[in-house]
Design an enzyme around this catalytic site. Sequence first.
Site, PDB file in Angstrom:
ATOM      1  N   HIS A   1       0.778   4.334  -2.545  1.00  0.00           N
ATOM      2  CA  HIS A   1       0.451   5.702  -2.117  1.00  0.00           C
ATOM      3  C   HIS A   1       1.544   6.712  -2.471  1.00  0.00           C
ATOM      4  O   HIS A   1       1.250   7.870  -2.761  1.00  0.00           O
ATOM      5  CB  HIS A   1       0.124   5.732  -0.612  1.00  0.00           C
ATOM      6  CG  HIS A   1      -1.328   5.454  -0.362  1.00  0.00           C
ATOM      7  ND1 HIS A   1      -2.021   5.971   0.698  1.00  0.00           N
ATOM      8  CD2 HIS A   1      -2.209   4.714  -1.064  1.00  0.00           C
ATOM      9  CE1 HIS A   1      -3.279   5.563   0.640  1.00  0.00           C
ATOM     10  NE2 HIS A   1      -3.411   4.788  -0.423  1.00  0.00           N
TER      11      HIS A   1
ATOM     12  N   ARG B   1       0.837  -1.208   0.000  1.00  0.00           N
ATOM     13  CA  ARG B   1       0.000   0.000   0.000  1.00  0.00           C
ATOM     14  C   ARG B   1       0.871   1.257   0.000  1.00  0.00           C
ATOM     15  O   ARG B   1       0.577   2.222  -0.710  1.00  0.00           O
ATOM     16  CB  ARG B   1      -0.944   0.015   1.208  1.00  0.00           C
ATOM     17  CG  ARG B   1      -1.911   1.175   1.149  1.00  0.00           C
ATOM     18  CD  ARG B   1      -3.082   1.056   2.098  1.00  0.00           C
ATOM     19  NE  ARG B   1      -4.130   1.964   1.676  1.00  0.00           N
ATOM     20  CZ  ARG B   1      -4.636   2.918   2.449  1.00  0.00           C
ATOM     21  NH1 ARG B   1      -4.193   3.044   3.690  1.00  0.00           N
ATOM     22  NH2 ARG B   1      -5.578   3.707   1.986  1.00  0.00           N
TER      23      ARG B   1
ATOM     24  N   TRP C   1     -11.049 -10.039   9.888  1.00  0.00           N
ATOM     25  CA  TRP C   1      -9.750 -10.689  10.135  1.00  0.00           C
ATOM     26  C   TRP C   1      -9.651 -11.935   9.289  1.00  0.00           C
ATOM     27  O   TRP C   1      -8.659 -12.204   8.636  1.00  0.00           O
ATOM     28  CB  TRP C   1      -9.602 -11.046  11.615  1.00  0.00           C
ATOM     29  CG  TRP C   1      -9.370  -9.823  12.410  1.00  0.00           C
ATOM     30  CD1 TRP C   1     -10.301  -9.040  13.031  1.00  0.00           C
ATOM     31  CD2 TRP C   1      -8.109  -9.180  12.613  1.00  0.00           C
ATOM     32  NE1 TRP C   1      -9.698  -7.951  13.596  1.00  0.00           N
ATOM     33  CE2 TRP C   1      -8.353  -8.012  13.373  1.00  0.00           C
ATOM     34  CE3 TRP C   1      -6.807  -9.460  12.215  1.00  0.00           C
ATOM     35  CZ2 TRP C   1      -7.351  -7.135  13.757  1.00  0.00           C
ATOM     36  CZ3 TRP C   1      -5.808  -8.602  12.602  1.00  0.00           C
ATOM     37  CH2 TRP C   1      -6.078  -7.442  13.374  1.00  0.00           C
TER      38      TRP C   1
HETATM   39  C1  HEM Z   1      -9.902   3.226  -6.142  1.00  0.00           C
HETATM   40  C2  HEM Z   1      -8.650   3.061  -5.689  1.00  0.00           C
HETATM   41  C3  HEM Z   1      -8.374   2.613  -4.270  1.00  0.00           C
HETATM   42  C4  HEM Z   1      -9.049   2.914  -3.114  1.00  0.00           C
HETATM   43  C5  HEM Z   1     -10.273   3.830  -2.917  1.00  0.00           C
HETATM   44  C6  HEM Z   1      -8.370   2.188  -2.032  1.00  0.00           C
HETATM   45  C7  HEM Z   1      -8.761   2.232  -0.693  1.00  0.00           C
HETATM   46  C8  HEM Z   1      -8.198   1.466   0.311  1.00  0.00           C
HETATM   47  C9  HEM Z   1      -8.613   1.515   1.692  1.00  0.00           C
HETATM   48  C10 HEM Z   1      -9.708   2.406   2.271  1.00  0.00           C
HETATM   49  C11 HEM Z   1      -7.836   0.604   2.368  1.00  0.00           C
HETATM   50  C12 HEM Z   1      -7.872   0.297   3.862  1.00  0.00           C
HETATM   51  C13 HEM Z   1      -6.749   1.037   4.570  1.00  0.00           C
HETATM   52  C14 HEM Z   1      -6.795   0.744   6.079  1.00  0.00           C
HETATM   53  O1  HEM Z   1      -7.909   0.926   6.646  1.00  0.00           O
HETATM   54  O2  HEM Z   1      -5.760   0.341   6.651  1.00  0.00           O
HETATM   55  C15 HEM Z   1      -6.951  -0.004   1.411  1.00  0.00           C
HETATM   56  C16 HEM Z   1      -6.017  -0.988   1.734  1.00  0.00           C
HETATM   57  C17 HEM Z   1      -5.119  -1.520   0.822  1.00  0.00           C
HETATM   58  N1  HEM Z   1      -4.925  -1.098  -0.480  1.00  0.00           N
HETATM   59 FE1  HEM Z   1      -6.174   0.101  -1.534  1.00  0.00          FE
HETATM   60  N2  HEM Z   1      -7.311   1.465  -2.540  1.00  0.00           N
HETATM   61  C18 HEM Z   1      -7.271   1.708  -3.894  1.00  0.00           C
HETATM   62  C19 HEM Z   1      -6.325   1.207  -4.784  1.00  0.00           C
HETATM   63  C20 HEM Z   1      -5.248   0.397  -4.433  1.00  0.00           C
HETATM   64  C21 HEM Z   1      -4.154   0.042  -5.334  1.00  0.00           C
HETATM   65  C22 HEM Z   1      -4.023   0.534  -6.786  1.00  0.00           C
HETATM   66  C23 HEM Z   1      -3.311  -0.787  -4.623  1.00  0.00           C
HETATM   67  C24 HEM Z   1      -2.018  -1.447  -5.046  1.00  0.00           C
HETATM   68  C25 HEM Z   1      -1.673  -1.697  -6.301  1.00  0.00           C
HETATM   69  C26 HEM Z   1      -3.893  -0.934  -3.288  1.00  0.00           C
HETATM   70  C27 HEM Z   1      -3.349  -1.719  -2.292  1.00  0.00           C
HETATM   71  C28 HEM Z   1      -3.894  -1.845  -1.007  1.00  0.00           C
HETATM   72  C29 HEM Z   1      -3.423  -2.806  -0.010  1.00  0.00           C
HETATM   73  C30 HEM Z   1      -2.318  -3.841  -0.215  1.00  0.00           C
HETATM   74  C31 HEM Z   1      -4.199  -2.605   1.143  1.00  0.00           C
HETATM   75  C32 HEM Z   1      -4.110  -3.361   2.468  1.00  0.00           C
HETATM   76  C33 HEM Z   1      -3.243  -2.555   3.395  1.00  0.00           C
HETATM   77  C34 HEM Z   1      -3.088  -3.190   4.790  1.00  0.00           C
HETATM   78  O3  HEM Z   1      -3.575  -4.332   4.991  1.00  0.00           O
HETATM   79  O4  HEM Z   1      -2.454  -2.547   5.652  1.00  0.00           O
HETATM   80  N3  HEM Z   1      -5.063  -0.204  -3.197  1.00  0.00           N
HETATM   81  N4  HEM Z   1      -7.182   0.531   0.166  1.00  0.00           N
END
Ligand code: HEM
Length: 290
Positions: free
Chosen positions: A49, A45, A188
């Site tokens: 970002h 992530r 979880w």
């Molecule tokens: C429309 C686009 C996207 C939105 C709105 C979005 C939104 C989110 C949100 C709200 C979370 C939860 C964060 C938390 O509460 O810890 C998340 C987690 C995550 N996102 Fe996205 N995301 C998007 C695109 C992406 C992309 C493009 C990638 C990677 C190529 C990605 C990889 C991840 C990963 C790996 C997590 C898990 C993080 C963790 O477990 O700590 N996301 N995302």
Amino acid sequence: ALHLAQAEDGKGLDDFQKVYNAIAEKLRDEDEFDGYIGYGPNLVRLSWHVSGTFDKNDNSGGSFGGTYRFKKEADDPANKGLQNAARFLEPIAKKFPWISHGDLYTLAGVTALQEMQGPKIPWRPGRVDADEKDAPENGRLPDASKDGNYVRHYFGRFGFSDQEIVALLGAHCLGKTHLENSGYEGPWGAATNTFTNEFFVNLLNENWKLEKNDAGNEQYNSNKGYMMLPTDYGLIQDGKFKKYVEKYAKDQDAFFEDFKSAYVKLLENGIDFSKLGKAYVFKTLDEQDS
Ligand code: HEM
Ligand SMILES: Nc1cccc2nccn12
């Protein structure tokens, strides 16, 4: 103009493989983080970002300057929770002071994906640390409460196609949402630290119910305890996206191939690598255990 990549002088594949190995070994050691999910998903992530601030219209933001290291960017509310990944990387940055922050943040995502059995991700060095004044303003990262049209428009800023957008979102097979970070709660049970096409399989196979969560935000929940963000769910509401969801749900190899290409494009957006040789493809720890 694009930023010109300038690789860390005298550093080659072996040097970057040492950084990869240090990150990969630390991932194995510190496996208890976040309920034994580990740091992998958080590092992926972070790599997204630091790259997702890119704007092709003026070539601002993006991974080149490593400006996440400044509070101005790190304190963006959209980056809440990524402090864990940043803390994880501090000792790595100290052990390898020659690597730029932009290269470290992106290499860490590549390492995490490969160590979580994802595809091999070709990676190129050459990002050069910029000043705090070059850090992008907050607000460039996406809003999870929106729909498929919003997602298409949002990623238009990077020049991504529908197919690339769907492939990239497949990374939501990893980790979980945390109410205290984003206002969404993930289960979880369904959180994983193995890279697969299950995000697409779940999207198509589960019967999703739109519910208000404890933070008052709407999210889709399934009776098996999975969740989807509204933006995730938008991929099956929108016919043009849906056909790629179906393709990747059926064919994990196609997903891996398309994710690899889109992820490289995400991490390299805005940078001219033409002066560098070909990309590095790193061995996983398992491949080196000889
Ligand atoms: C429309 C686009 C996207 C939105 C709105 C979005 C939104 C989110 C949100 C709200 C979370 C939860 C964060 C938390 O509460 O810890 C998340 C987690 C995550 N996102 Fe996205 N995301 C998007 C695109 C992406 C992309 C493009 C990638 C990677 C190529 C990605 C990889 C991840 C990963 C790996 C997590 C898990 C993080 C963790 O477990 O700590 N996301 N995302
Ligand atoms: N793991 C995860 C992270 C972020 C978003 C998301 N949607 C479904 C699963 N998922």
